[in-house]
Motif scaffolding. Structure first.
Motif, PDB file in Angstrom:
ATOM      1  N   VAL A   3       0.851  -1.181   0.000  1.00 34.24           N
ATOM      2  CA  VAL A   3       0.000   0.000   0.000  1.00 34.24           C
ATOM      3  C   VAL A   3       0.891   1.236   0.000  1.00 34.24           C
ATOM      4  O   VAL A   3       1.895   1.298   0.706  1.00 34.24           O
ATOM      5  CB  VAL A   3      -0.912   0.001   1.253  1.00 34.24           C
ATOM      6  CG1 VAL A   3      -1.781   1.241   1.284  1.00 34.24           C
ATOM      7  CG2 VAL A   3      -1.764  -1.253   1.283  1.00 34.24           C
ATOM      8  N   SER A   4       0.521   2.215  -0.821  1.00 32.69           N
ATOM      9  CA  SER A   4       1.337   3.425  -0.889  1.00 32.69           C
ATOM     10  C   SER A   4       1.231   4.219   0.416  1.00 32.69           C
ATOM     11  O   SER A   4       0.284   4.072   1.180  1.00 32.69           O
ATOM     12  CB  SER A   4       0.897   4.293  -2.064  1.00 32.69           C
ATOM     13  OG  SER A   4      -0.362   4.884  -1.794  1.00 32.69           O
ATOM     14  N   ASP A   5       2.222   5.058   0.644  1.00 29.41           N
ATOM     15  CA  ASP A   5       2.244   5.877   1.856  1.00 29.41           C
ATOM     16  C   ASP A   5       1.043   6.815   1.900  1.00 29.41           C
ATOM     17  O   ASP A   5       0.476   7.059   2.966  1.00 29.41           O
ATOM     18  CB  ASP A   5       3.530   6.699   1.918  1.00 29.41           C
ATOM     19  CG  ASP A   5       4.751   5.842   2.193  1.00 29.41           C
ATOM     20  OD1 ASP A   5       4.561   4.694   2.651  1.00 29.41           O
ATOM     21  OD2 ASP A   5       5.875   6.314   1.948  1.00 29.41           O
ATOM     22  N   LYS A   6       0.654   7.336   0.750  1.00 29.53           N
ATOM     23  CA  LYS A   6      -0.481   8.266   0.696  1.00 29.53           C
ATOM     24  C   LYS A   6      -1.784   7.560   1.062  1.00 29.53           C
ATOM     25  O   LYS A   6      -2.592   8.088   1.826  1.00 29.53           O
ATOM     26  CB  LYS A   6      -0.574   8.885  -0.693  1.00 29.53           C
ATOM     27  CG  LYS A   6      -1.580   9.988  -0.808  1.00 29.53           C
ATOM     28  CD  LYS A   6      -1.523  10.636  -2.177  1.00 29.53           C
ATOM     29  CE  LYS A   6      -2.535  11.762  -2.276  1.00 29.53           C
ATOM     30  NZ  LYS A   6      -2.474  12.422  -3.586  1.00 29.53           N
ATOM     31  N   ALA A   7      -1.972   6.351   0.554  1.00 30.01           N
ATOM     32  CA  ALA A   7      -3.188   5.600   0.867  1.00 30.01           C
ATOM     33  C   ALA A   7      -3.212   5.196   2.338  1.00 30.01           C
ATOM     34  O   ALA A   7      -4.251   5.286   3.002  1.00 30.01           O
ATOM     35  CB  ALA A   7      -3.289   4.368  -0.024  1.00 30.01           C
ATOM     36  N   LEU A   8      -2.069   4.781   2.857  1.00 27.16           N
ATOM     37  CA  LEU A   8      -1.988   4.398   4.261  1.00 27.16           C
ATOM     38  C   LEU A   8      -2.240   5.599   5.167  1.00 27.16           C
ATOM     39  O   LEU A   8      -2.973   5.507   6.156  1.00 27.16           O
ATOM     40  CB  LEU A   8      -0.622   3.780   4.571  1.00 27.16           C
ATOM     41  CG  LEU A   8      -0.410   3.297   5.997  1.00 27.16           C
ATOM     42  CD1 LEU A   8      -1.413   2.196   6.338  1.00 27.16           C
ATOM     43  CD2 LEU A   8       1.005   2.810   6.183  1.00 27.16           C
ATOM     44  N   GLY A   9      -1.667   6.743   4.820  1.00 27.35           N
ATOM     45  CA  GLY A   9      -1.895   7.963   5.583  1.00 27.35           C
ATOM     46  C   GLY A   9      -3.349   8.391   5.555  1.00 27.35           C
ATOM     47  O   GLY A   9      -3.910   8.825   6.569  1.00 27.35           O
ATOM     48  N   SER A  10      -3.975   8.257   4.401  1.00 28.19           N
ATOM     49  CA  SER A  10      -5.400   8.601   4.287  1.00 28.19           C
ATOM     50  C   SER A  10      -6.259   7.674   5.130  1.00 28.19           C
ATOM     51  O   SER A  10      -7.198   8.117   5.793  1.00 28.19           O
ATOM     52  CB  SER A  10      -5.843   8.523   2.822  1.00 28.19           C
ATOM     53  OG  SER A  10      -5.139   9.446   2.040  1.00 28.19           O
ATOM     54  N   LEU A  11      -5.942   6.402   5.120  1.00 25.85           N
ATOM     55  CA  LEU A  11      -6.683   5.440   5.934  1.00 25.85           C
ATOM     56  C   LEU A  11      -6.509   5.731   7.420  1.00 25.85           C
ATOM     57  O   LEU A  11      -7.482   5.707   8.189  1.00 25.85           O
ATOM     58  CB  LEU A  11      -6.223   4.017   5.618  1.00 25.85           C
ATOM     59  CG  LEU A  11      -6.881   2.908   6.432  1.00 25.85           C
ATOM     60  CD1 LEU A  11      -8.370   2.820   6.099  1.00 25.85           C
ATOM     61  CD2 LEU A  11      -6.204   1.584   6.174  1.00 25.85           C
ATOM     62  N   MET A  12      -5.289   6.033   7.839  1.00 28.04           N
ATOM     63  CA  MET A  12      -5.037   6.344   9.238  1.00 28.04           C
ATOM     64  C   MET A  12      -5.769   7.616   9.660  1.00 28.04           C
ATOM     65  O   MET A  12      -6.316   7.691  10.758  1.00 28.04           O
ATOM     66  CB  MET A  12      -3.531   6.486   9.490  1.00 28.04           C
ATOM     67  CG  MET A  12      -2.784   5.172   9.398  1.00 28.04           C
ATOM     68  SD  MET A  12      -0.987   5.341   9.407  1.00 28.04           S
ATOM     69  CE  MET A  12      -0.714   6.082  10.992  1.00 28.04           C
ATOM     70  N   LEU A  13      -5.806   8.618   8.787  1.00 26.46           N
ATOM     71  CA  LEU A  13      -6.525   9.854   9.076  1.00 26.46           C
ATOM     72  C   LEU A  13      -8.021   9.592   9.186  1.00 26.46           C
ATOM     73  O   LEU A  13      -8.692  10.130  10.070  1.00 26.46           O
ATOM     74  CB  LEU A  13      -6.235  10.896   8.003  1.00 26.46           C
ATOM     75  CG  LEU A  13      -6.910  12.246   8.184  1.00 26.46           C
ATOM     76  CD1 LEU A  13      -6.433  12.914   9.465  1.00 26.46           C
ATOM     77  CD2 LEU A  13      -6.640  13.133   6.981  1.00 26.46           C
ATOM     78  N   LEU A  14      -8.555   8.754   8.308  1.00 22.51           N
ATOM     79  CA  LEU A  14      -9.974   8.415   8.354  1.00 22.51           C
ATOM     80  C   LEU A  14     -10.321   7.695   9.654  1.00 22.51           C
ATOM     81  O   LEU A  14     -11.306   8.039  10.325  1.00 22.51           O
ATOM     82  CB  LEU A  14     -10.357   7.551   7.150  1.00 22.51           C
ATOM     83  CG  LEU A  14     -11.801   7.057   7.108  1.00 22.51           C
ATOM     84  CD1 LEU A  14     -12.744   8.234   6.898  1.00 22.51           C
ATOM     85  CD2 LEU A  14     -11.969   6.023   6.043  1.00 22.51           C
ATOM     86  N   VAL A  15      -9.512   6.724  10.042  1.00 22.36           N
ATOM     87  CA  VAL A  15      -9.763   5.982  11.284  1.00 22.36           C
ATOM     88  C   VAL A  15      -9.677   6.917  12.492  1.00 22.36           C
ATOM     89  O   VAL A  15     -10.537   6.880  13.386  1.00 22.36           O
ATOM     90  CB  VAL A  15      -8.773   4.798  11.424  1.00 22.36           C
ATOM     91  CG1 VAL A  15      -8.831   4.192  12.811  1.00 22.36           C
ATOM     92  CG2 VAL A  15      -9.073   3.741  10.370  1.00 22.36           C
ATOM     93  N   ALA A  16      -8.667   7.782  12.522  1.00 20.76           N
ATOM     94  CA  ALA A  16      -8.519   8.715  13.628  1.00 20.76           C
ATOM     95  C   ALA A  16      -9.706   9.675  13.698  1.00 20.76           C
ATOM     96  O   ALA A  16     -10.194   9.997  14.789  1.00 20.76           O
ATOM     97  CB  ALA A  16      -7.215   9.489  13.490  1.00 20.76           C
TER      98      ALA A  16
END
Length: 79
Positions: A3-16
């Motif tokens: 998974v790209s860093d951008k997608a992972l960061g977006s997922l983490m932001l969504l969960v938070a």
């Protein structure tokens, strides 16, 4: 493919964001709603709004303490 860093960061932001909205509603809004309101069925009892963060803090401090102690023990053995 990883998974790209951008997608992972977006997922983490969504969960938070979801956790923040849920907890804020649970701890700050629910006390002002009547107990028979249907929204209360989607949340744990209010005492868990204090217990869960306290447990997370305790686990986090324990992990930091364990890490620091292992580093100190390894550094002591090197000398």
């Amino acid at each position: 493919q990883a998974v790209s860093d951008k997608a992972l960061g977006s997922l983490m932001l969504l969960v938070a964001s979801v956790v923040f909205v849920y907890y804020t509603t649970w701890a700050l809004v629910l006390p002002f709603l009547p107990p028979d309101n249907a929204v209360h069925q989607y949340f744990l009892p209010r005492e868990w709004a204090v217990r869960i963060p306290a447990l997370i803090l305790l686990l986090g401090l324990s992990a930091v303490g364990a890490f620091v102690s292992t580093v100190m023990i390894r550094e002591g053995r090197k000398r």
